[in-house]
Structure formats: C-alpha cells, structure tokens
Scaffold this motif. Structure first.
Motif: not given
Length: 76
Positions: A4-5, A46-50, A56, A73
């Motif tokens: 997930w991002y 983008r932030s992540g990955p979760f 996320a 998301l």
C-alpha cells in the motif's frame, strides 16, 4: 499481495513535486517518480510502502495535514 502507498499528488512541475516530497519527509519513504499519461509527463509523489492498508490509512491524515490535500491510498 502487493504493498500500500499514499499517493500524495501528481504535478506537471517537478519543482512542485519535490516541494511536496520535502513536506512529507516525516512520514517515511516518500519518492517522486516520472510517469507518462496521455503523452504528458507528470511527477507523482508517493509515500510508502506500507505493509497493510491499516498502516497506510493511519498515515493518511498526516499526509493531508502536511499539504497533500488530495492524498489517497493505492495498492501495487
């Protein structure tokens, strides 16, 4: 599977994408990638990955409060 991002935003301007990336630095791994859509270049932040959707989702309000108003998301 997949991770997930938080998709924080997409910009025609690389400078705007870099600015948002800096704003979101506290969330974790935030990167800018160049993508092509309809013959136009966009800079996606983008932030992540979760590991999980819940992780996320928990970080999403922080991303929004740091300037990523339209953050949502995505799973890849």
């Amino acid at each position: 599977g997949g991770a997930w991002y938080i998709q924080a935003g997409s910009f025609a301007s690389e400078a705007n994408a870099a600015h948002l990336q800096q704003s979101l630095a506290g969330i974790g791994g935030t990167d800018v990638s160049e993508i092509e859509r309809n013959g136009k270049t966009w800079f996606r932040v983008r932030s992540g990955p979760f590991a999980t959707r819940a992780e996320a989702q928990a970080a999403l309000p922080q991303a929004q409060s740091l300037g990523a108003d339209g953050a949502h998301l995505v799973k890849e």
